[in-house]
Write an enzyme that holds these catalytic residues in place. Sequence first.
Site, PDB file in Angstrom:
ATOM      1  N   ASP A 172       0.720  -0.980  -0.037  1.00  0.00           N
ATOM      2  CA  ASP A 172       0.083   0.050   0.011  1.00  0.00           C
ATOM      3  C   ASP A 172       0.787   1.245   0.109  1.00  0.00           C
ATOM      4  O   ASP A 172       0.404   2.148  -0.457  1.00  0.00           O
ATOM      5  CB  ASP A 172      -0.803   0.013   1.265  1.00  0.00           C
ATOM      6  CG  ASP A 172      -1.556   1.196   1.619  1.00  0.00           C
ATOM      7  OD1 ASP A 172      -2.448   1.618   0.330  1.00  0.00           O
ATOM      8  OD2 ASP A 172      -1.484   2.068   2.403  1.00  0.00           O
ATOM      9  N   LEU A 253      -6.180   6.979   4.000  1.00  0.00           N
ATOM     10  CA  LEU A 253      -6.057   8.074   3.164  1.00  0.00           C
ATOM     11  C   LEU A 253      -5.246   8.366   1.994  1.00  0.00           C
ATOM     12  O   LEU A 253      -5.235   9.268   1.457  1.00  0.00           O
ATOM     13  CB  LEU A 253      -6.368   9.567   3.712  1.00  0.00           C
ATOM     14  CG  LEU A 253      -7.656   9.731   4.675  1.00  0.00           C
ATOM     15  CD1 LEU A 253      -7.541  11.022   5.560  1.00  0.00           C
ATOM     16  CD2 LEU A 253      -8.794   9.699   4.089  1.00  0.00           C
ATOM     17  N   ARG A 254      -4.258   7.291   2.112  1.00  0.00           N
ATOM     18  CA  ARG A 254      -3.085   7.375   1.268  1.00  0.00           C
ATOM     19  C   ARG A 254      -3.394   7.275  -0.209  1.00  0.00           C
ATOM     20  O   ARG A 254      -2.852   7.972  -0.866  1.00  0.00           O
ATOM     21  CB  ARG A 254      -2.143   6.268   1.422  1.00  0.00           C
ATOM     22  CG  ARG A 254      -0.750   6.420   0.639  1.00  0.00           C
ATOM     23  CD  ARG A 254       0.217   5.306   1.242  1.00  0.00           C
ATOM     24  NE  ARG A 254       0.917   5.638   2.511  1.00  0.00           N
ATOM     25  CZ  ARG A 254       0.807   4.947   3.570  1.00  0.00           C
ATOM     26  NH1 ARG A 254       0.154   3.944   3.537  1.00  0.00           N
ATOM     27  NH2 ARG A 254       1.437   5.212   4.524  1.00  0.00           N
ATOM     28  N   ALA A 255      -4.467   6.473  -0.524  1.00  0.00           N
ATOM     29  CA  ALA A 255      -4.903   6.377  -2.104  1.00  0.00           C
ATOM     30  C   ALA A 255      -5.368   7.734  -2.497  1.00  0.00           C
ATOM     31  O   ALA A 255      -5.113   8.005  -3.648  1.00  0.00           O
ATOM     32  CB  ALA A 255      -5.922   5.506  -2.119  1.00  0.00           C
ATOM     33  N   VAL A 258      -2.408  10.077  -3.006  1.00  0.00           N
ATOM     34  CA  VAL A 258      -1.723   9.641  -4.152  1.00  0.00           C
ATOM     35  C   VAL A 258      -2.381   9.955  -5.469  1.00  0.00           C
ATOM     36  O   VAL A 258      -1.641  10.396  -6.467  1.00  0.00           O
ATOM     37  CB  VAL A 258      -1.132   8.279  -4.077  1.00  0.00           C
ATOM     38  CG1 VAL A 258      -0.651   7.671  -5.457  1.00  0.00           C
ATOM     39  CG2 VAL A 258      -0.362   7.996  -2.975  1.00  0.00           C
TER      40      VAL A 258
END
Length: 354
Positions: A172, A253-255, A258
Amino acid sequence: MNAVTESAHQGSAQKPAFPFAALIGQSALQQALLLAAIDPGIGGVLVSGPRGTAKSTAARALAELLPHGQLVNLPLGASEDRLIGTLDIETVLRDGSVRFSPGLLAKAHRGVLYVDEVNLLPDALVDALLDAAASGVNTVERDGVSHTHEASFVLIGTMNPEEGELRPQLIDRFGLMVELQNCFEPRVREQIVKARLAFELDPAGFRAGYAQQQAQYLERIRAAREALPRLSFDDALHAHVSALCIDAAVDGLRADLVMLRAARALAAWDLADAVTTQHVDSVVEAVLVHRRRARGATPGSSEAGQRVSSADSAEPGPLQQDSEGGDSDWGYLPAQPVGTTHVKGVVPLPLKKR
């Protein structure tokens, strides 16, 4: 390989690299690599695929398009000290000064850090290189003494899924992911083989034929990097990104972050005045393919971790105009199923005349 290698320059003793502009059938990979080159803060690119799908060739080709044209390899047997560097504590105790011996992260600054078979690395090393790739800095701490230096590089990790997967918590953290497949299209296979044989027969002559396109890539990356700070995101774009990530049931919330950064990098590449939902839809697959999980799945699991790809649900990108004005279908990557979520396909990044 147990030594740091640099990508070939003109006049260098190193073997010349295959030109990035000459890659065939790698539209999704080219797009992901270019976006990471424009904004290294995206967090690197994970490339999964069987042997012989040009993963390392593409990494070396990208290195030539970066400011220092440097490719640094991280060998499987590398220690943490070799990766992050070391501090001479005796010097600190003796005269109060910090003596730092740089590691591979420092050497990769402004270039490419290439990690083959990243899925076979110890988790501690993967954590360290992902931290540096996302933050652009590397901090070494020993016995209360610390040293920090810049480490802005494009991280490219490759793996063969037949040899094992990365843990979901690590996979991830790669900003983008591309899943390559074997090519079973006769015409495309012939083009790839012909290009490779021509390059091996006369590397200098082959590279000369792509010199103008390579120069255009260099200029476009430079211009896109300068354009990044001028591009922002409106509320409608944030809402679109949130909806896509919620529908994919991603963790955290990384998606979202990015996806916004990748869409902004694509807008900068296009020399656009604003980031649009079309830019988001063009990067969504590379952002979500390793993060998407089924509703009700356990936290931390992903379809990539379960060896399920979503590329088959993607609509094929349109034919692009090459630099000579002719049709150039770069992509042979077949679509792959994804359960219930459907997104638009990856749109290649053709060179556009400015």
